[in-house]
Design a protein around this motif. Structure first.
Motif, short mmCIF file in Angstrom:
data_model
loop_
_atom_site.label_atom_id
_atom_site.label_comp_id
_atom_site.label_asym_id
_atom_site.label_seq_id
_atom_site.Cartn_x
_atom_site.Cartn_y
_atom_site.Cartn_z
N LYS A 600 0.83 -1.22 0.00
CA LYS A 600 0.00 0.00 0.00
C LYS A 600 0.86 1.26 0.00
O LYS A 600 0.56 2.24 -0.67
CB LYS A 600 -0.92 0.01 1.22
N VAL A 603 2.15 1.82 -3.48
CA VAL A 603 1.09 2.35 -4.36
C VAL A 603 0.87 3.84 -4.06
O VAL A 603 0.76 4.66 -4.98
CB VAL A 603 -0.22 1.53 -4.17
N LEU A 615 -1.93 4.57 -11.15
CA LEU A 615 -2.33 3.56 -10.18
C LEU A 615 -1.68 2.23 -10.54
O LEU A 615 -1.78 1.78 -11.68
CB LEU A 615 -3.85 3.42 -10.21
N LEU A 616 -1.01 1.62 -9.57
CA LEU A 616 -0.48 0.27 -9.80
C LEU A 616 -1.64 -0.70 -9.59
O LEU A 616 -2.14 -0.85 -8.49
CB LEU A 616 0.65 -0.05 -8.81
#
Ligand code: WTA
Length: 671
Positions: A600, A603, A615-616
């Motif tokens: 997280k 990201v 956005l990954l």
């Protein structure tokens, strides 16, 4: 992707399924007589134009250029060569004009009271705002004067970081009026991305707003600019103009920050247009490439404008009463060429929409179409796919009878989405123009001409006048007839970019060295027996996510900024809605534990570094990355693993350590 979208409809009635199967048999849609009768360009005329444009480009573009207002008419039309020993791209080079005069002043006598812009807010209950050509002209002149008073001169760069509001168009045109070079930065980019772009072109002034709105959520645009200007390399900025849009309050740092309405107040409604040489820069727009940071694609004055205007009128069959809606943000090239310059050079009425397709509900696009009687609607496949997933009902509860033409841009449109767009949105009445082009090309290169070209779902069809596409194999050999290869363009058209800002060598290297003497598009493409082009997607390391270009190198650089990461590799993979999604392989430093919290953080870091659009979608921990013995990451293999096509890994024997691949494949299965 195709299979999935059919499956999504499987839950609907068998009748619907039958219709899909039957219509799938139809792969050629002839131009309807009713449309052809009133079309600007007939099939025969389109063929004549194409032949003329290729046989005698000088004469062809000389004639097109006559429809514009020149301060000094050009005598030299085309002076171009892609030959590396004699490289030059100059169009109309001894001509002088001002783009804002062509987009505004010359319409005042006949179209002064015609609506130029209809603004539809994110909030469906907010009243629409309109500006006539006269009003738009006055606003542009006032801002042109204000910018001059703030010290902006011909050739200075001005960055624009605004929501989709009329002030974005006003700002672009005001720069054009005074000869300043605008650089629009999409509102979905973060402070770091703003800083990079500002630093690269050394802009003197930024125009922003206190906030932007999308789907009821607010983006703190001014705050992002403040953060950007605290980063190194941004000291060129002397002034920040802030448009008041929405309720939020912001910190104003005097004397740097000025309210837009305050500087506009009392400015005269006329402003002497700066005489510009045809080849003077008009704007810079940053776009992602295979390597390094985004490049500043530079477009110049006359060639760009004439190409945007000509393609707009031709492809979209534009008539004086049309209400044209292109849903692209002005932060992208589509917004530049087909929200602002192309339509306005043709005195068209354009709709600008700040919101999103699916908010407050999935009927929003079509409600806006009905509300403003939109006749031509131009959007991206990703939006079509997202709305298609919601079923037919949200579309069918609206009328859409004003629509007469639909367009698609930004990525390949899969035939299922094409047919849904055609049958459900257009009630099988509106032709679709699937327009292929790039930031670099300035305007559409391959597309049906509405009313002239028969359509095939999924194919961008045929080149426009003046465009000579070709396919080459990896060695650069030209392929003839039916073939699949890399798409190149053999000769220059007026809208082609002129350079990468500040790095002409990079321009030549990127576009003209792979296949010497040709412009390389970085797209793969198939040509069928009818000569129709079918774009298959990027063949370089650019990922096209929802029609937005993201470079793998930029994403990787952002990921490795995390202190726990030692290495990263990013590839694209097929994504049902977005076309492509971002798949990241991340190798952690020795001793660091992989867990969800860390994923997280990574990201979030990428989002912060590049912006919410980065956005990954998938992140896979990689104990190591597959590399050749010389240390080059084998992306081909990583792409196959991401696609779950692990039976197609090909030859892995050249890898330094083939076991790395086995591990990644095993982990992918559990992913
Ligand atoms: C892709 C957007 C298939 C292509 C105008 C290109 C398309 C890249 C289409 C440029 C289309 C754009 N069919 N692919 N109709 N239109 N593309 O610079 O891969 O944001 O190279 O320009 O989008 O994206 P860019």
């Amino acid at each position: 992707m195709c299979k999935k979208s059919l499956a999504a409809h499987g839950s609907q009635s068998p009748l619907f399924l039958r219709r899909v199967r039957m219509s799938e048999l139809k792969s050629l849609y002839e131009v309807a007589d009713a449309f052809a009768r009133d079309a600007n360009v007939s099939k025969a005329e389109s063929e004549v134009r194409y032949r003329r444009s290729v046989l005698d480009p000088e004469a062809f573009w000389r004639e097109v250029a006559q429809d514009f207002e020149w301060l000094r008419a050009p005598t030299r039309i085309k002076n171009t060569s892609f030959d590396l020993n004699d490289f030059r791209i100059r169009w109309f080079e001894d001509g002088e004009m001002n783009v804002s005069v062509n987009c505004l002043d010359r319409h005042l006598a006949d179209n002064g009271d015609k609506t130029a812009i209809i603004f539809e807010s994110d909030d469906p209950n907010a009243p629409a705002r309109t500006l006539t050509y006269k009003e738009l002209h006055a606003e542009v002149c006032k801002l042109g004067n204000a910018l001059r008073n703030l010290g902006v001169q011909k050739g200075d760069r001005v960055s624009i970081y605004l929501p989709m509001i009329p002030e974005a168009a006003i700002a672009m045109l005001a720069c054009a009026r005074i000869g300043a070079v605008h650089s629009v930065i999409f509102g979905g980019f973060s402070a770091n991305s703003i800083a990079d772009r500002v630093a690269d072109c050394g802009s003197k002034l930024i125009i922003t707003a206190n906030e932007g709105a999308r789907a009821g959520k607010y983006t703190p645009l001014k705050k992002n600019v403040d953060d950007a200007l605290n980063l190194p390399g941004t000291t060129s900025v002397q002034t920040v103009l802030v448009v008041r849009h929405g309720p939020s309050t912001v910190d104003m740092q005097m004397p740097r920050d000025r309210w837009y309405d305050a500087v506009m107040d009392g400015q005269p409604e006329t402003c002497a247009p700066e005489p510009m040489n045809a080849e003077d820069p008009l704007f810079i727009l940053y776009t992602s490439g295979s390597t390094g940071k985004p490049k500043g694609v530079l477009h110049t004055t006359a060639g760009y404008l004439i190409y945007a205007a000509y393609t707009f009128k031709t492809v979209f069959d534009q008539k004086p009463d049309d209400i044209f809606w292109c849903t692209a943000d002005v932060g992208w090239i589509t917004g530049h060429s087909y929200v602002v310059y192309g339509p306005m050079a043709n005195a068209a009425t354009v709709l600008m929409f700040e919101g999103v397709p699916s908010w407050p509900n999935a009927s929003r696009f079509w409600e806006v179409v009905d509300k403003h009687k939109v006749t031509i609607f131009y959007t991206a496949p990703t939006a079509i796919r997202a709305l298609m997933r919601e079923g037919d009902a949200p579309v069918k509860r609206t009328s859409r009878k004003s629509l007469r033409l639909l367009g698609s841009v930004g990525e390949p449109i899969n035939p299922e989405a094409w047919r849904w767009y055609y049958d459900v949105v257009g009630d099988a009445r509106c032709p679709i123009v699937d327009t292929w082009w790039q930031t670099e090309t300035g305007g559409i290169l391959i597309s049906p001409i509405a009313g002239a070209t028969a359509m095939k779902p999924g194919s961008a069809s045929l080149p426009l006048p003046g465009v000579q596409p070709a396919l080459v194999d990896a060695a650069g050999t030209l392929l003839t007839g039916e073939a699949e290869g890399n798409l190149v363009i053999l000769d220059a058209w007026p809208g082609i970019m002129r350079t990468v800002y500040g790095d002409h060598q990079r321009f030549i290297e990127t576009y003209f060295k792979t296949y010497p003497g040709m412009y390389f598009t970085s797209d793969g493409c198939r040509r069928d027996a009818d000569g129709y082009y079918w774009i298959t997607g990027r063949v370089d390391d650019v990922i096209n996510v929802s029609g937005h270009r993201l470079g793998t190198a930029e994403l990787e650089s952002a990921i490795v900024l995390h202190p726990s990461v030692s290495e990263a590799a990013v590839v694209g993979y097929p994504h049902d809605l977005k076309g492509q999604g971002v798949y990241a392989y991340v190798t952690l430093k020795e001793g660091v534990e992989a867990d969800d919290a860390l994923a997280k953080e990574i990201v979030a870091l990428v989002r912060k570094e590049i912006g919410p659009i980065a956005l990954l979608d998938q992140l896979q921990w990689a104990p190591a990355l597959p590399k050749t013995r010389s240390g080059k990451i084998m992306r081909r293999i990583l792409r196959k693993i991401a696609e779950n096509a692990t039976d197609q890994l090909g030859d892995t024997s050249t890898l330094a350590d083939p076991a790395v691949v086995d591990q990644l494949v095993a982990d992918r299965k559990n992913h």
